[in-house]
Design a protein around this motif. Structure first.
Motif, mmCIF file in Angstrom:
data_model
loop_
_atom_site.group_PDB
_atom_site.id
_atom_site.type_symbol
_atom_site.label_atom_id
_atom_site.label_comp_id
_atom_site.label_asym_id
_atom_site.label_seq_id
_atom_site.Cartn_x
_atom_site.Cartn_y
_atom_site.Cartn_z
ATOM 1 N N SER A 130 -13.906 4.613 12.574
ATOM 2 C CA SER A 130 -14.793 4.800 11.283
ATOM 3 C C SER A 130 -14.592 6.188 10.361
ATOM 4 O O SER A 130 -14.126 6.664 9.456
ATOM 5 C CB SER A 130 -15.876 4.337 10.893
ATOM 6 N N LYS A 189 -9.645 10.726 5.441
ATOM 7 C CA LYS A 189 -9.738 10.385 3.876
ATOM 8 C C LYS A 189 -10.079 11.345 3.048
ATOM 9 O O LYS A 189 -10.528 11.429 1.943
ATOM 10 C CB LYS A 189 -10.478 8.765 3.822
ATOM 11 N N ALA A 190 -11.372 12.091 3.202
ATOM 12 C CA ALA A 190 -12.365 12.983 2.658
ATOM 13 C C ALA A 190 -11.833 14.535 2.632
ATOM 14 O O ALA A 190 -12.373 15.035 2.117
ATOM 15 C CB ALA A 190 -14.163 12.831 3.073
ATOM 16 N N LYS A 209 1.033 -1.238 0.089
ATOM 17 C CA LYS A 209 0.100 0.132 -0.214
ATOM 18 C C LYS A 209 1.212 1.386 0.242
ATOM 19 O O LYS A 209 0.823 2.358 -0.607
ATOM 20 C CB LYS A 209 -1.053 -0.053 1.391
ATOM 21 N N GLY A 238 -13.743 0.647 3.475
ATOM 22 C CA GLY A 238 -14.261 1.489 3.623
ATOM 23 C C GLY A 238 -13.533 3.162 3.455
ATOM 24 O O GLY A 238 -14.073 3.966 2.538
ATOM 25 N N ALA A 239 -12.800 3.406 3.750
ATOM 26 C CA ALA A 239 -12.072 4.420 3.399
ATOM 27 C C ALA A 239 -11.227 4.274 1.795
ATOM 28 O O ALA A 239 -11.341 6.358 1.033
ATOM 29 C CB ALA A 239 -10.795 4.637 4.436
ATOM 30 N N GLU A 240 -10.814 3.548 1.208
ATOM 31 C CA GLU A 240 -9.762 3.634 0.460
ATOM 32 C C GLU A 240 -11.001 3.893 -0.808
ATOM 33 O O GLU A 240 -10.715 4.393 -1.943
ATOM 34 C CB GLU A 240 -8.609 3.176 0.073
ATOM 35 N N GLU A 259 -3.813 0.050 8.671
ATOM 36 C CA GLU A 259 -4.354 0.525 8.486
ATOM 37 C C GLU A 259 -4.511 1.294 10.177
ATOM 38 O O GLU A 259 -4.748 0.425 11.236
ATOM 39 C CB GLU A 259 -5.958 -0.231 8.468
ATOM 40 N N GLY A 309 -11.807 8.227 10.480
ATOM 41 C CA GLY A 309 -10.796 7.712 8.941
ATOM 42 C C GLY A 309 -11.321 7.675 7.851
ATOM 43 O O GLY A 309 -10.657 8.179 7.430
ATOM 44 N N ALA A 310 -12.293 8.491 7.780
ATOM 45 C CA ALA A 310 -13.287 8.332 6.712
ATOM 46 C C ALA A 310 -13.485 10.089 6.786
ATOM 47 O O ALA A 310 -13.162 10.294 5.410
ATOM 48 C CB ALA A 310 -14.750 7.310 6.247
ATOM 49 N N GLU A 311 -14.337 9.903 7.196
ATOM 50 C CA GLU A 311 -14.775 10.975 6.772
ATOM 51 C C GLU A 311 -13.903 12.387 7.028
ATOM 52 O O GLU A 311 -13.845 13.471 6.484
ATOM 53 C CB GLU A 311 -15.831 11.870 7.835
ATOM 54 N N LYS A 346 -14.502 5.858 0.294
ATOM 55 C CA LYS A 346 -14.565 7.044 0.634
ATOM 56 C C LYS A 346 -13.917 7.672 -0.248
ATOM 57 O O LYS A 346 -14.257 8.953 -0.723
ATOM 58 C CB LYS A 346 -14.364 7.801 1.881
ATOM 59 N N PHE A 354 -9.970 -0.585 5.055
ATOM 60 C CA PHE A 354 -9.346 0.176 3.354
ATOM 61 C C PHE A 354 -10.527 0.000 2.279
ATOM 62 O O PHE A 354 -10.870 1.465 1.821
ATOM 63 C CB PHE A 354 -8.455 -1.099 3.059
#
Lengths: 209, 209
Positions: A101, A109-110, A51, B104-106, A67, A104-106, B109, B102
């Motif tokens: 989550s 990552k976003a 990765k 969810g984020a990569e 992760e 990490g996502a919002e 998102k 992974f």
């Protein structure tokens, strides 16, 4: 001994905070996330993890875990007495996973990811609008609460703290959300958080951007 | 009875798959993720969850849990005999969390989200380049493996399956990765996955985009 591949002030900071909060010794390897070179020996970071992203935690048996959501829960479960994560099966463990989550996502990552990786304005306009709504969620949650989950510091706090630290370089003024600003100040006053940030801010100056 | 707020073919599909795989009955409520209205009664979805995002799982005690990574693990742990997640403490449980993060984020998102929410090309160019590298990670992992984690279907497979289904409407041809195409075909042949997709594809036609 555990080994953590990190880049200073990148999302692996939350894993360093968790290790320090738990009092777990580890070896740290600086991996340059843009060039994908290892600072130790000039090796190729993609050979450690295809990765090419931090954090990578090398376990005692040599397996590699990536992760933040997984690495942080693994570290927390190594030292249950440090209470960095609610016990598996407890409803608060799912709350921890919910926050890991969301952060990490919002937030990461976003918003942070496009901000620091994509240099053109076209890629940034929408995430910049959206982050305002995103940050209102933890701000509302933290009004009147000391920590994200339950009544103690968890790895979810380590992860949120990291994202909040990066808001300023990303051009967002945290003072808009007094609950978030006060929370960040509380978190930064913790000895392990202070130590982790001190180490990584010093190392950040040694690597080119 | 559990209740799941969902939008047809959005990321809540993986929670429906998990519920069907586990044989857990639930009430389903369609929440329109663009208008934030509930189709049942025209109510405001933000009153159910301020995030205004699916999935929202309403637990037996009325608490509401959000974020696929948390909801999917909660559902899996309700029926350990269905083996939809490795036991807490097992190294494979962290592998499950690694894949949930992974995917969810990569994939979700960093790629699907901007693709379906941001209509201007400027916001899409970089994510479209990046998704090719992203998808090579599960493709390499699934070459010679039947499932993402261990030797059985888990909620991580439910989540990856959903993202792979959305690649085509997002303009990505999955045939570029034969291991992913074969995996998706295997997953879609499972009765619970087939049933979940059938229900949501039919409902998808009833709601305006």
């Amino acid at each position: 001994m555990l080994q953590l591949y990190f880049f200073p002030m990148a999302c692996s900071l939350s894993s360093r905070i968790a290790l320090l909060e738990a009092g777990i010794e580890a070896q740290y390897h600086l991996a340059h996330i843009w060039t994908k070179r290892l600072v130790d020996d000039g090796g190729d970071f993609r050979e450690v993890s295809p990765k090419g992203a931090v954090p990578v935690l090398v376990l005692e048996n040599g397996e590699r875990l990536t992760e933040s959501a997984a690495v942080l829960q693994y570290i927390a479960d190594l030292k249950p007495e440090a209470r960095l994560a609610p016990r598996p099966g407890d409803i608060d463990r799912y709350r921890l996973q919910e926050w890991l989550s969301f952060v990490g996502a919002e937030i990461h990552k976003a918003f942070l990811f496009p901000t620091f990786w994509y240099k053109d304005d076209g890629s940034l306009a929408k995430p910049r609008v959206r982050i305002m709504q995103t940050l209102s969620v933890p701000a509302a949650h933290l009004a009147g609460r000391e920590f994200l989950v339950g009544d103690a510091f968890t790895v979810a706090d380590a992860h949120l703290t990291w994202t909040l630290l990066l808001l300023r370089p990303a051009g967002i003024d945290i003072a808009q959300w007094p609950a978030l600003a006060a929370y960040l100040e509380r978190m930064q006053a913790r000895p392990a958080v202070k130590e982790a940030i001190g180490i990584e801010m010093a190392l950040r100056k040694t690597v080119a951007a």
